[in-house]
Design a protein around this motif. Structure first.
Motif, PDB file in Angstrom:
ATOM      1  N   ALA A  19      48.723  97.040  27.164  1.00 43.29           N
ATOM      2  CA  ALA A  19      48.978  95.846  27.168  1.00 43.29           C
ATOM      3  C   ALA A  19      47.475  95.120  26.825  1.00 43.29           C
ATOM      4  O   ALA A  19      47.373  94.455  26.086  1.00 43.29           O
ATOM      5  CB  ALA A  19      49.574  95.267  28.152  1.00 43.29           C
ATOM      6  N   ALA A  20      46.592  95.589  27.557  1.00 42.49           N
ATOM      7  CA  ALA A  20      45.179  94.924  27.455  1.00 42.49           C
ATOM      8  C   ALA A  20      44.722  95.455  26.210  1.00 42.49           C
ATOM      9  O   ALA A  20      43.885  94.416  25.707  1.00 42.49           O
ATOM     10  CB  ALA A  20      44.360  95.501  28.647  1.00 42.49           C
ATOM     11  N   THR A  21      44.830  96.430  25.606  1.00 41.73           N
ATOM     12  CA  THR A  21      44.399  96.901  24.360  1.00 41.73           C
ATOM     13  C   THR A  21      44.825  96.014  23.082  1.00 41.73           C
ATOM     14  O   THR A  21      44.205  95.686  22.367  1.00 41.73           O
ATOM     15  CB  THR A  21      44.751  98.353  23.909  1.00 41.73           C
ATOM     16  OG1 THR A  21      44.011  99.239  24.892  1.00 41.73           O
ATOM     17  CG2 THR A  21      44.184  98.797  22.732  1.00 41.73           C
ATOM     18  N   VAL A  22      46.189  95.917  23.314  1.00 41.74           N
ATOM     19  CA  VAL A  22      46.788  94.809  22.370  1.00 41.74           C
ATOM     20  C   VAL A  22      46.129  93.315  22.247  1.00 41.74           C
ATOM     21  O   VAL A  22      45.843  92.813  21.587  1.00 41.74           O
ATOM     22  CB  VAL A  22      48.442  94.488  22.636  1.00 41.74           C
ATOM     23  CG1 VAL A  22      49.014  93.473  21.715  1.00 41.74           C
ATOM     24  CG2 VAL A  22      49.095  96.124  22.372  1.00 41.74           C
ATOM     25  N   THR A  23      45.999  92.947  23.617  1.00 34.60           N
ATOM     26  CA  THR A  23      45.422  91.544  23.645  1.00 34.60           C
ATOM     27  C   THR A  23      44.023  91.607  23.122  1.00 34.60           C
ATOM     28  O   THR A  23      43.731  90.918  22.289  1.00 34.60           O
ATOM     29  CB  THR A  23      45.346  91.286  25.437  1.00 34.60           C
ATOM     30  OG1 THR A  23      46.513  91.398  25.986  1.00 34.60           O
ATOM     31  CG2 THR A  23      44.613  90.145  25.764  1.00 34.60           C
ATOM     32  N   VAL A  24      42.985  92.732  23.379  1.00 30.79           N
ATOM     33  CA  VAL A  24      41.961  92.491  23.049  1.00 30.79           C
ATOM     34  C   VAL A  24      41.776  92.431  21.478  1.00 30.79           C
ATOM     35  O   VAL A  24      40.908  91.797  20.849  1.00 30.79           O
ATOM     36  CB  VAL A  24      40.891  93.379  23.719  1.00 30.79           C
ATOM     37  CG1 VAL A  24      40.840  93.091  25.248  1.00 30.79           C
ATOM     38  CG2 VAL A  24      41.137  94.891  23.401  1.00 30.79           C
ATOM     39  N   VAL A  25      42.487  93.612  20.812  1.00 29.92           N
ATOM     40  CA  VAL A  25      42.497  93.471  19.482  1.00 29.92           C
ATOM     41  C   VAL A  25      43.231  92.223  18.660  1.00 29.92           C
ATOM     42  O   VAL A  25      42.293  91.641  18.095  1.00 29.92           O
ATOM     43  CB  VAL A  25      43.474  94.669  18.971  1.00 29.92           C
ATOM     44  CG1 VAL A  25      43.684  94.495  17.478  1.00 29.92           C
ATOM     45  CG2 VAL A  25      43.005  95.959  19.577  1.00 29.92           C
ATOM     46  N   LEU A  26      44.033  91.664  19.364  1.00 30.55           N
ATOM     47  CA  LEU A  26      44.829  90.449  18.949  1.00 30.55           C
ATOM     48  C   LEU A  26      43.640  89.322  18.979  1.00 30.55           C
ATOM     49  O   LEU A  26      43.551  88.402  18.056  1.00 30.55           O
ATOM     50  CB  LEU A  26      45.824  90.013  19.414  1.00 30.55           C
ATOM     51  CG  LEU A  26      47.003  91.024  18.858  1.00 30.55           C
ATOM     52  CD1 LEU A  26      48.290  90.751  19.548  1.00 30.55           C
ATOM     53  CD2 LEU A  26      47.245  90.785  17.299  1.00 30.55           C
ATOM     54  N   TRP A  27      42.931  89.322  20.214  1.00 34.78           N
ATOM     55  CA  TRP A  27      41.993  88.084  20.337  1.00 34.78           C
ATOM     56  C   TRP A  27      40.754  88.208  19.470  1.00 34.78           C
ATOM     57  O   TRP A  27      40.248  87.100  19.020  1.00 34.78           O
ATOM     58  CB  TRP A  27      41.358  88.182  21.876  1.00 34.78           C
ATOM     59  CG  TRP A  27      42.560  87.456  22.722  1.00 34.78           C
ATOM     60  CD1 TRP A  27      43.569  86.746  22.343  1.00 34.78           C
ATOM     61  CD2 TRP A  27      42.395  87.434  24.180  1.00 34.78           C
ATOM     62  NE1 TRP A  27      44.229  86.315  23.562  1.00 34.78           N
ATOM     63  CE2 TRP A  27      43.681  86.602  24.583  1.00 34.78           C
ATOM     64  CE3 TRP A  27      41.584  87.784  25.172  1.00 34.78           C
ATOM     65  CZ2 TRP A  27      43.860  86.342  25.873  1.00 34.78           C
ATOM     66  CZ3 TRP A  27      41.960  87.458  26.515  1.00 34.78           C
ATOM     67  CH2 TRP A  27      42.916  86.781  26.901  1.00 34.78           C
TER      68      TRP A  27
END
Length: 325
Positions: A19-27
């Protein structure tokens, strides 16, 4: 005495990391979209358009999942995070990035994770293990390198620096306020109603949004919609999911991967070839994140075998149950 299988805890840890990985990629992708949409939309209109799109997407998801209103105990954290992070932060950051060059903005805004760690330790009792501190120091050095390599591409002003500093403070305070709310409401509830609060805060920019939509090219408007659905609705939800399962300090350190990803995406999609110093800084950012999220070897070895039933686990395990092996 043998403890229960560590598989469920390990699965929860992997889900939170995903979930954290999805967040940083999209941000990271948001910076590319903001750069494009910002040419046609004013800071307040861009923030409001993004939050309205995000609220619609999140509201639809809440209806599908039949998520009700958050418990009363969660509303304080939701309201504060919605005001400071979803609302104040987005407007001030958009404004600040129009006043300073990209390097200066990156340097100032990236004090946010450090503020999160300090506030989290003070207000939430977050543990500050040496690996977390070391990783943050390495990542911040990388962010400084990226910022210095990008400086000089535009003008800077005292107002712009102050705005970026205020954005960092609003971001950090919003994250720390959000953490307790996640103990009382679901990640989707906290994100949805925080986004709605931010949209309400930005309603004074409604007239400017209507004007900008009428004049903006379709590509800029599509970027605003993208910002609302993906870097806001999806990424803030996956952020809340991960934050509920670790500490604010550790999650803040994870966002240091964003500058490295922005460099890579700008290279791929905008044909902005990075300098060697930029690449080195991005590598340092990623290295620091890896260090901050790593665990001591002794703890990993202990988790692979028999565990004792000590009534007093180490402080870092008390603060980060999802990080247990």
């Amino acid at each position: 005495m043998n403890a229960t299988s560590p598989a469920p805890a390990r699965r929860a840890e992997l889900l939170a990391a995903g979930a954290a990985t999805v967040t940083v990629v999209l941000w990271a992708s948001a910076f590319v979209s903001i750069r494009s949409a910002g040419a046609a939309y004013s800071p307040g209109a861009l923030a409001l358009g993004r939050l309205l799109a995000g609220s619609v997407a999140l509201g639809a998801l809440c209806l599908v999942r039949r998520e009700g209103w958050p418990p009363r105990a969660a509303w304080r954290g939701i309201a504060i995070s919605g005001l400071l992070w979803f609302g104040f932060y987005m407007v001030v950051l958009n404004w600040g990035e129009q006043q300073v060059d990209a390097g200066t903005a990156a340097l100032v805004v990236n004090i946010g994770p450090i503020l999160i760690a300090l506030l989290g330790s003070r207000l939430l009792g977050d543990a500050m293990p040496p690996r977390l501190l070391a990783g943050m120091a390495v990542s911040f050095a990388g962010a400084v390198a990226v910022g210095l390599s990008m400086s000089g591409e535009g003008g800077s002003s005292v107002l712009g620096v102050v705005l970026c500093l205020l954005a960092a403070v609003g971001y950090a305070a919003g994250v720390v306020a959000q953490k307790p709310a996640l103990g009382r409401a679901s990640a989707l509830q906290v994100t949805t109603f925080g986004c709605l609060v931010g949209a309400v805060v930005c309603l004074p920019f409604a007239g400017q949004l209507v004007h900008d939509v009428a004049d903006a090219p379709a590509s800029a408007t599509l970027n605003v919609l993208y910002l609302g659905v993906f870097p806001t609705a999806l990424a803030f939800t996956t952020w809340a999911y991960a934050l509920a399962r670790t500490t604010a300090s550790r999650m803040g350190a994870t966002t240091y991967a964003v500058p490295a990803l922005v460099v890579a995406m700008s290279w791929l999609f905008l044909d902005e070839v990075p300098a060697l110093l930029t690449l080195a800084g991005g590598a340092l950012c990623l290295t620091g994140v890896a260090v901050s999220r790593s665990r001591p070897r002794s703890k990993a070895v202990r988790g692979a075998g028999t565990r004792t039933t000590s009534p007093h686990p180490p402080a870092d395990e008390q603060a980060c149950p999802a990080d247990r092996p």
